[in-house]
Design a protein around this motif. Structure first.
Motif, PDB file in Angstrom:
ATOM      1  N   MET A 191       1.016  -1.060  -0.116  1.00 46.66           N
ATOM      2  CA  MET A 191       0.118  -0.042  -0.012  1.00 46.66           C
ATOM      3  C   MET A 191       0.810   1.291  -0.106  1.00 46.66           C
ATOM      4  N   THR A 192       0.494   2.201  -0.781  1.00 46.61           N
ATOM      5  CA  THR A 192       1.164   3.445  -0.912  1.00 46.61           C
ATOM      6  C   THR A 192       1.015   4.377   0.135  1.00 46.61           C
ATOM      7  N   ALA A 193       1.996   4.842   0.881  1.00 49.87           N
ATOM      8  CA  ALA A 193       2.057   5.770   1.899  1.00 49.87           C
ATOM      9  C   ALA A 193       1.516   7.271   1.483  1.00 49.87           C
ATOM     10  N   THR A 194       0.563   7.834   2.251  1.00 51.45           N
ATOM     11  CA  THR A 194       0.001   9.305   1.862  1.00 51.45           C
ATOM     12  C   THR A 194      -0.001  10.159   3.280  1.00 51.45           C
ATOM     13  N   VAL A 195      -0.132  11.311   3.024  1.00 58.02           N
ATOM     14  CA  VAL A 195      -0.270  12.158   3.991  1.00 58.02           C
ATOM     15  C   VAL A 195      -1.784  12.496   4.324  1.00 58.02           C
ATOM     16  N   ARG A 196      -2.312  12.235   5.526  1.00 56.58           N
ATOM     17  CA  ARG A 196      -3.655  12.587   5.573  1.00 56.58           C
ATOM     18  C   ARG A 196      -4.044  13.981   5.714  1.00 56.58           C
ATOM     19  N   THR A 197      -4.357  14.910   4.954  1.00 56.56           N
ATOM     20  CA  THR A 197      -4.868  16.150   5.248  1.00 56.56           C
ATOM     21  C   THR A 197      -6.162  16.257   5.433  1.00 56.56           C
ATOM     22  N   VAL A 198      -6.708  17.476   5.836  1.00 55.40           N
ATOM     23  CA  VAL A 198      -8.296  17.560   6.289  1.00 55.40           C
ATOM     24  C   VAL A 198      -8.880  17.562   4.941  1.00 55.40           C
ATOM     25  N   LEU A 199      -8.290  17.641   3.658  1.00 56.41           N
ATOM     26  CA  LEU A 199      -9.085  17.526   2.359  1.00 56.41           C
ATOM     27  C   LEU A 199      -8.898  16.197   1.431  1.00 56.41           C
ATOM     28  N   GLY A 200      -8.106  15.304   2.288  1.00 57.09           N
ATOM     29  CA  GLY A 200      -8.113  14.035   1.844  1.00 57.09           C
ATOM     30  C   GLY A 200      -6.475  13.445   1.501  1.00 57.09           C
ATOM     31  N   GLU A 201      -6.247  12.522   1.302  1.00 57.22           N
ATOM     32  CA  GLU A 201      -4.966  11.730   1.127  1.00 57.22           C
ATOM     33  C   GLU A 201      -4.192  12.460   0.077  1.00 57.22           C
ATOM     34  N   LEU A 202      -2.777  12.809   0.331  1.00 62.46           N
ATOM     35  CA  LEU A 202      -1.986  13.577  -0.398  1.00 62.46           C
ATOM     36  C   LEU A 202      -0.668  12.807  -0.569  1.00 62.46           C
ATOM     37  N   PRO A 203      -0.237  12.628  -1.943  1.00 62.32           N
ATOM     38  CA  PRO A 203       1.146  12.148  -1.967  1.00 62.32           C
ATOM     39  C   PRO A 203       1.990  12.816  -1.225  1.00 62.32           C
ATOM     40  N   PRO A 204       3.284  12.021  -0.627  1.00 59.18           N
ATOM     41  CA  PRO A 204       4.038  12.965   0.296  1.00 59.18           C
ATOM     42  C   PRO A 204       4.623  13.756  -0.637  1.00 59.18           C
ATOM     43  N   GLU A 205       5.218  13.555  -1.928  1.00 60.87           N
ATOM     44  CA  GLU A 205       6.021  14.330  -2.717  1.00 60.87           C
ATOM     45  C   GLU A 205       5.155  15.695  -2.840  1.00 60.87           C
ATOM     46  N   ARG A 206       4.144  15.897  -2.737  1.00 61.01           N
ATOM     47  CA  ARG A 206       3.393  17.024  -2.889  1.00 61.01           C
ATOM     48  C   ARG A 206       3.107  17.853  -1.742  1.00 61.01           C
ATOM     49  N   LEU A 207       3.728  17.669  -0.475  1.00 60.06           N
ATOM     50  CA  LEU A 207       3.292  18.183   0.756  1.00 60.06           C
ATOM     51  C   LEU A 207       3.776  19.718   0.638  1.00 60.06           C
ATOM     52  N   GLY A 208       5.184  19.762   0.061  1.00 58.94           N
ATOM     53  CA  GLY A 208       6.024  20.810   0.059  1.00 58.94           C
ATOM     54  C   GLY A 208       6.652  21.251   1.263  1.00 58.94           C
ATOM     55  N   LEU A 209       7.011  22.642   1.326  1.00 60.52           N
ATOM     56  CA  LEU A 209       7.410  23.252   2.326  1.00 60.52           C
ATOM     57  C   LEU A 209       6.453  23.285   3.529  1.00 60.52           C
ATOM     58  N   CYS A 210       7.099  22.728   4.921  1.00 59.61           N
ATOM     59  CA  CYS A 210       6.016  22.381   5.498  1.00 59.61           C
ATOM     60  C   CYS A 210       6.229  22.976   7.258  1.00 59.61           C
ATOM     61  N   ASP A 211       5.372  23.538   7.686  1.00 55.80           N
ATOM     62  CA  ASP A 211       5.624  23.891   9.230  1.00 55.80           C
ATOM     63  C   ASP A 211       4.994  22.587  10.115  1.00 55.80           C
ATOM     64  N   ALA A 212       6.159  21.725  10.602  1.00 54.34           N
ATOM     65  CA  ALA A 212       5.733  20.680  11.027  1.00 54.34           C
ATOM     66  C   ALA A 212       5.214  20.761  12.146  1.00 54.34           C
ATOM     67  N   HIS A 213       4.994  21.610  12.932  1.00 50.97           N
ATOM     68  CA  HIS A 213       4.256  21.796  14.296  1.00 50.97           C
ATOM     69  C   HIS A 213       3.561  23.100  14.623  1.00 50.97           C
ATOM     70  N   ASP A 214       2.492  23.414  14.428  1.00 52.59           N
ATOM     71  CA  ASP A 214       1.981  24.554  14.740  1.00 52.59           C
ATOM     72  C   ASP A 214       0.518  24.531  15.122  1.00 52.59           C
ATOM     73  N   HIS A 215      -0.332  25.618  15.645  1.00 55.28           N
ATOM     74  CA  HIS A 215      -1.557  25.608  16.105  1.00 55.28           C
ATOM     75  C   HIS A 215      -2.409  26.889  15.311  1.00 55.28           C
ATOM     76  N   LEU A 216      -3.387  26.471  14.479  1.00 58.81           N
ATOM     77  CA  LEU A 216      -4.126  27.703  14.140  1.00 58.81           C
ATOM     78  C   LEU A 216      -5.360  27.875  15.113  1.00 58.81           C
ATOM     79  N   PHE A 217      -5.741  26.882  15.650  1.00 57.14           N
ATOM     80  CA  PHE A 217      -6.891  26.895  16.682  1.00 57.14           C
ATOM     81  C   PHE A 217      -6.345  26.070  17.873  1.00 57.14           C
ATOM     82  N   LEU A 218      -6.577  26.819  19.202  1.00 56.44           N
ATOM     83  CA  LEU A 218      -6.330  26.117  20.413  1.00 56.44           C
ATOM     84  C   LEU A 218      -6.972  26.700  21.624  1.00 56.44           C
ATOM     85  N   ARG A 219      -7.457  25.936  22.397  1.00 58.95           N
ATOM     86  CA  ARG A 219      -8.281  26.297  23.737  1.00 58.95           C
ATOM     87  C   ARG A 219      -7.847  25.526  24.784  1.00 58.95           C
TER      88      ARG A 219
END
Length: 291
Positions: free
Chosen positions: A1-29
């Motif tokens: 099975m091919t590995a993918t990144v699970r984004t909120v819009l669905g599965e994404l091939p890893p090579e399409r992820l691009g430059l990534c902020d690997a730990h952040d928060h847009l929403f938090l309470r």
């Protein structure tokens, strides 16, 4: 099975992820941060647009269950800005919750459902240790995270209080619960800049996340390049991740996710070379978050 990144819009091939902020928060309470909630979609969109304008392409939100993740808003923001967003399941430390919220929960089943069920799926499991140790809540949560990992393959990302207890966490997840070290992301290590410990954790195969350039965590900034260069010199460029970890409304935009492509990438390029910058900000996240 091919590995993918699970984004909120669905599965994404890893090579399409691009430059990534690997730990952040847009929403938090959290009850520990009264009046400092990250809960404004308009402000989050402005931050993402600035990130994208400087070359940012993906952001991983480590906000776990019960802390105001706003996964539906993440979907809207990803569509509006074109930035790939990854959401988390999991639990933080017990102090961030009303005890009634956690009573009776089957944590492993919850995590699996959020990783595989309907609606915007989570793409990682967030858990947390304590200061120089692990309490009963942390051990329960990490056991459930390991069970969910084995059921799905999802990576486990760990908050380390002031950067401590990373070796104990790795022993628990890997030795006691059979999680492969390269499926574990150890966060906040810049807050405990023990270079020998960092090398030992990287030797074991875990990912090390340095995630501090915000007003909340500014004290870690002056350690960052010492840590990165130490690990690069030891041959561990492939273990490194970078994130902003904005956790309060007061810290939003100071400097925000755009700091990674705008400021840190040129500095890493000058210090370690362009291939190293691409490895840390593009290639490593694609591997770390794919499952």
């Amino acid at each position: 099975m091919t590995a993918t990144v699970r984004t909120v819009l669905g599965e994404l091939p890893p090579e399409r992820l691009g430059l990534c902020d690997a730990h952040d928060h847009l929403f938090l309470r959290s009850p520990l941060l009264p009046g400092q909630e990250l809960a404004d979609p308009v402000a989050a969109e402005a931050e993402l647009r600035q990130f994208a304008a400087h070359g940012g392409q993906a952001l991983v939100q480590w906000t776990p269950y019960g802390m105001g993740r706003r996964r539906r808003d993440l979907v809207t923001l990803s569509r509006a800005t074109g930035v790939h967003l990854v959401a988390a399941t999991g639990l933080h430390q017990a102090v961030h919750y009303d005890p009634r919220t956690l009573r009776g929960l089957d944590l492993a089943a919850l995590f699996v459902a959020e990783l595989t069920g309907d609606g915007p799926r989570a793409g990682l499991i967030k858990v947390a240790g304590g200061y120089h140790g692990l309490d009963a809540h942390a051990r329960r949560t990490m056991a459930a995270a390991a069970e969910a990992h084995h059921a799905t393959g999802a990576p486990i990302a760990v908050h380390h209080e002031l950067g401590t207890a990373a070796d104990e966490v790795l022993d628990l997840l890997c030795d006691s619960h059979g999680v492969a070290p390269d499926r574990v992301i150890l966060g906040h290590l810049g807050r405990f800049p023990d270079l020998r410990l960092h090398r030992r954790l990287a030797d074991a195969g875990a990912y090390l996340a340095f995630d501090g350039p915000s007003r909340t965590h500014h004290a870690t900034d002056h350690h960052l390049f010492d840590c990165l260069v130490s690990l690069a010199d030891a041959g561990h460029l492939d273990r490194l991740l970078l994130g902003g970890d904005t956790t309060t409304a007061a810290a939003r935009g100071n400097p925000g996710p755009a700091h990674l492509p705008r400021t840190l990438r040129p500095r890493i390029t000058a210090e370690l070379g362009e291939p190293a910058a691409t490895r840390i900000l593009v290639t490593n996240p694609a591997h770390a978050f794919a499952w």
